[in-house]
Scaffold this motif. Structure first.
Motif, mmCIF file in Angstrom:
data_model
loop_
_atom_site.group_PDB
_atom_site.id
_atom_site.type_symbol
_atom_site.label_atom_id
_atom_site.label_comp_id
_atom_site.label_asym_id
_atom_site.label_seq_id
_atom_site.Cartn_x
_atom_site.Cartn_y
_atom_site.Cartn_z
ATOM 1 N N ASP A 34 -3.494 7.017 -6.977
ATOM 2 C CA ASP A 34 -2.589 7.836 -5.478
ATOM 3 C C ASP A 34 -2.100 9.269 -6.132
ATOM 4 O O ASP A 34 -2.207 9.045 -7.790
ATOM 5 C CB ASP A 34 -1.205 6.670 -4.643
ATOM 6 C CG ASP A 34 -0.748 6.485 -5.669
ATOM 7 O OD1 ASP A 34 -1.050 6.344 -6.686
ATOM 8 O OD2 ASP A 34 0.648 5.742 -4.971
ATOM 9 N N VAL A 84 -3.539 -0.317 -3.832
ATOM 10 C CA VAL A 84 -3.608 1.004 -3.550
ATOM 11 C C VAL A 84 -3.918 1.442 -5.373
ATOM 12 O O VAL A 84 -3.404 1.438 -6.103
ATOM 13 C CB VAL A 84 -2.974 1.924 -3.650
ATOM 14 C CG1 VAL A 84 -2.971 3.375 -3.738
ATOM 15 C CG2 VAL A 84 -2.864 2.036 -1.561
ATOM 16 N N VAL A 144 0.689 -1.181 -0.121
ATOM 17 C CA VAL A 144 -0.024 0.167 -0.185
ATOM 18 C C VAL A 144 1.103 1.164 0.042
ATOM 19 O O VAL A 144 0.255 2.382 -0.110
ATOM 20 C CB VAL A 144 -0.708 -0.005 0.631
ATOM 21 C CG1 VAL A 144 -1.640 -1.183 1.556
ATOM 22 C CG2 VAL A 144 -0.107 -0.435 2.355
ATOM 23 N N PRO A 177 -5.192 5.628 -0.504
ATOM 24 C CA PRO A 177 -4.075 5.225 0.287
ATOM 25 C C PRO A 177 -4.970 6.273 1.483
ATOM 26 O O PRO A 177 -5.305 6.494 0.925
ATOM 27 C CB PRO A 177 -2.788 6.186 -0.816
ATOM 28 C CG PRO A 177 -3.056 7.072 -0.872
ATOM 29 C CD PRO A 177 -4.713 6.454 -1.540
ATOM 30 N N PRO A 178 -4.409 6.255 2.843
ATOM 31 C CA PRO A 178 -3.441 4.564 3.138
ATOM 32 C C PRO A 178 -3.973 3.128 3.292
ATOM 33 O O PRO A 178 -2.760 2.575 3.210
ATOM 34 C CB PRO A 178 -1.985 5.260 4.206
ATOM 35 C CG PRO A 178 -4.165 6.054 4.894
ATOM 36 C CD PRO A 178 -4.566 6.890 4.016
#
Length: 408
Positions: A123, A120, A91, A160-161
């Motif tokens: 991001d 993820v 991640v 995220p996170p």
């Protein structure tokens, strides 16, 4: 460690992913030393270890050796095998970090690749799955990589996170790549986009769409931005929102830009209106940079040109991104550029070449460039307004690649 006399040796953690991908494609083992040796937390990071495990899954017979501190890595690639598999990505980086490398490796495997990646999906660091689906897949189709089994699908979104996203990717096998001739980007004919939101109000995506259209409607009327609000288990583990935009030209070129909100608990809160306007401006900047391949996929296009048939392939690029030309690289190619100004306002280009020149009376002069390393530094490249300067730079990027043999 076992005998590693014939391996290529590198130092440092920079370009770790690129070195391992090229090692896998070429079959050359590599040894990387001093990986963050002077850092307070030396050695490989979790996302790099996850990437190495992914390479081990898609290959058969790879040999990986890491010392106790994680500062030295030896990688002897095995056969690109493929097949059906699953992988849990770290991640700390987006799924795009792993997917970019799979796009380079998947067409050359023994069996078609079918893989589920978890982590993820969107991001602020790596290309999102939405952008890769809208830009990288059409680029691969230009090289003849296509079919019913060629698919990239977002099953769940993860911000995220916490992550929690899931992506399915499948790619057929192609033994031979078609040469490409991408030298005319054409005019922008439409803009499409995806405004997504997870674990926040669905109105966030609508506010992003309205603010982005307030900028883009001044230039073109054919704009449609979809909204994607996933709920429940499909929304991942962390809240967030973002926008990805893709401009399509009359000749089938795709230029992209994207922006995501700050992760939960990190940085200042971002308004969806600001995010939409900033992403629209990033797309206009990408269009201004020009070229037939956007900044995200420049390195993918050049790599596939190198791995293709020994035929002429041409591509028109805008200013090279730092990822495309981060440092001197060994490339075997034939350049079809005759006039290269080495210094122009705001641009410095430097080439170190080994030139073999053969000239005989009453015969055409043949100049073959074997590029040992080329460094292109683009200072203030985004501020080039003069057409002549932009034109010579585009001519500079018309490179005819041939498959590199011998020394790598």
């Amino acid at each position: 460690m076992a005998s590693q006399a014939h391996s290529l040796s590198y130092s440092g953690c920079n370009f770790l992913r690129q070195r391992l991908v090229l090692s896998t494609l070429s079959g050359r083992p590599v040894k990387i030393r001093k990986i963050r040796a002077r850092d307070d937390n030396p050695g490989l990071r979790d996302f790099e270890a996850s990437f190495i495990r992914l390479l081990d899954k898609v290959t058969n017979g790879s040999r990986i050796e890491i010392n106790q501190t994680g500062t030295t890595l030896y990688y002897q690639p095995g056969l690109l095998y493929g097949g059906s598999m699953e992988h849990d990505c770290s991640v700390l980086r987006g799924i795009g970090y792993y997917l970019e490398s799979l796009l380079c490796l998947a067409p050359f495997m023994k069996h078609p690749l079918r893989i589920v990646l978890r982590g993820v999906t969107n991001d602020q660091v790596d290309p999102s799955v939405d952008v890769l689906k809208a830009t990288a897949l059409p680029l691969l189709k230009q090289f003849g990589i296509d079919g019913e089994s060629f698919e990239l699908k977002v099953v769940r979104r993860g911000m995220p996170p916490g992550g929690g996203g899931e992506v399915f990717f499948s790619c057929p096998v192609r033994k031979v790549l078609k040469p490409i001739q991408l030298i005319d980007p054409g005019k922008i004919k439409r803009i499409r986009g995806m405004a997504y939101s997870v674990r926040v109000s669905p109105q966030m995506a609508n506010r992003i769409v309205d603010s982005a259209r307030s900028i883009l409607n001044k230039f073109i009327p054919d704009i449609y931005i979809y909204t994607d609000h996933m709920k429940g288990i499909n929304s991942g583990k962390s809240p967030g929102f973002g926008l990805s935009l893709v401009a399509e030209t009359t000749n089938g070129t795709f230029l992209s830009a994207e922006l995501a909100s700050n992760p939960q608990g990190q940085g200042a809160a971002m308004l969806p209106e600001d995010l939409g306007r900033n992403c629209a401006r990033l797309l206009l900047e990408e269009i201004y940079r020009g070229g037939c391949v956007d900044s995200t996929n420049q390195s993918l296009a050049l790599l596939l040109m190198t791995l293709g048939q020994q035929d002429v392939s041409k591509v028109l690029l805008g200013p090279l991104s730092p990822y495309t030309s981060p440092r001197p690289a060994k490339v075997n190619c034939a350049a079809c550029v005759l006039k290269i100004p080495l210094a122009t306002q705001g641009i410095n280009a430097f080439f170190s070449c080994w030139i073999t020149k053969q000239k005989r009376p009453s015969q055409t002069t043949h100049v073959r460039f074997v590029l040992i390393f080329a460094v292109i530094q683009l200072a203030e490249a985004s501020h080039i307004h003069d057409y002549t300067q932009r034109q010579w730079f585009r001519e500079l990027t018309l490179i005819r690649f041939s498959r590199g043999r011998g020394r790598g």
